[in-house]
Design an enzyme around this catalytic site. Structure first.
Site, PDB file in Angstrom:
ATOM      1  N   GLY A  12       0.802  -1.218   0.000  1.00 32.44           N
ATOM      2  CA  GLY A  12       0.000   0.000   0.000  1.00 32.44           C
ATOM      3  C   GLY A  12       0.839   1.273   0.000  1.00 32.44           C
ATOM      4  N   HIS A  13       0.149   2.406  -0.118  1.00 32.69           N
ATOM      5  CA  HIS A  13       0.825   3.703  -0.200  1.00 32.69           C
ATOM      6  C   HIS A  13       1.552   4.057   1.096  1.00 32.69           C
ATOM      7  CE1 HIS A  13      -3.130   4.787   1.489  1.00 32.69           C
ATOM      8  NE2 HIS A  13      -2.489   5.798   2.066  1.00 32.69           N
ATOM      9  N   ASN A  14       2.703   4.697   0.927  1.00 35.28           N
ATOM     10  CA  ASN A  14       3.538   5.178   2.034  1.00 35.28           C
ATOM     11  C   ASN A  14       4.112   4.056   2.896  1.00 35.28           C
ATOM     12  OD1 ASN A  14       1.459   7.552   1.527  1.00 35.28           O
ATOM     13  ND2 ASN A  14       3.355   8.445   2.299  1.00 35.28           N
TER      14      ASN A  14
END
Length: 167
Positions: free
Chosen positions: A109-111
Site C-alpha cells: 500500500g501507499h507510504n
C-alpha cells in the site's frame, strides 16, 4: 534507462520514471510516472509500480478521491513476482529496501516502507503507512493493518494478520 536493461513486449514506462542498470521488465509491466528502480531489479509479468494508493474522503457529493502525488522507490537487487502491485505514496514515498523479494500477487500500500532483505510469499497485503524492518518473512496470504511499525526479523506465518505494532 540504465545499461543492460531488458524490456519485454507491452512494457509501459511513465514520464520521469528511472531504471538502474541490469533491470529486466517482463511483458505487461507498468511503471507509473516518476517511479524509480535501482540496479538488478526483475519485475515479472503484470507488475504495476507507482499506482495510486487507495484513498477517499466522504463529502456531501459522495466519495472523493484523494490525489496520490508521492514517490515510489524500488531499491537494488529486488525481484517482484507476477501481478504484484506497489502503490506510490500519497504525499511521501513508498519504498522497498535492497534485496527484498516479493512473490506473485503481493500488494504494498501507499507510504509503506519495507526494509532490506525482506521476503513475502504469495498474496501478502500490507496496508498503507506501515513501516517494516529489515529481514522480515511473510507467509502466503498474510498481511498487516495500516500505520504499524514492524521490527527487524519479524516472522508472520501463512494467513497471519498483524493488527498492532511488533517490536
Amino acid at each position: 534507462i540504465g545499461d543492460n536493461v531488458t524490456l519485454h513486449s507491452h512494457v509501459v514506462i511513465g514520464r520521469g520514471a528511472s531504471l538502474g542498470n541490469d533491470v529486466t521488465l517482463h511483458p505487461h509491466v507498468v511503471l507509473y510516472p516518476g517511479t524509480r528502480l535501482g540496479d538488478r531489479v526483475v519485475l515479472h509479468s503484470g507488475v504495476r509500480i507507482g499506482v495510486d494508493g487507495f484513498g477517499y474522503s466522504r463529502s456531501s457529493d459522495g466519495l472523493q478521491k484523494i490525489p496520490h502525488v508521492g514517490a515510489c522507490e524500488i531499491g537494488d537487487d529486488i525481484e517482484i513476482g507476477a501481478n504484484s502491485c506497489v502503490d506510490r505514496g500519497s504525499i511521501g514515498r513508498t519504498r522497498l529496501g535492497n534485496e527484498t523479494k516479493l512473490d506473485n500477487l503481493v500488494h504494498i500500500g501507499h507510504n509503506v516502507t519495507v526494509g532490506a532483505g525482506s521476503v513475502m510469499a504469495a498474496q501478502v497485503g500490507i496496508a498503507g503507512s506501515t513501516t517494516i524492518g529489515d529481514g522480515t518473512m511473510w507467509g502466503g496470504q498474510s498481511g498487516a493493518a495500516d500505520h504499524l511499525d514492524i521490527g527487524d526479523g519479524t516472522r508472520v506465518g501463512g494467513r497471519g494478520g498483524l493488527i498492532g505494532d511488533v517490536p
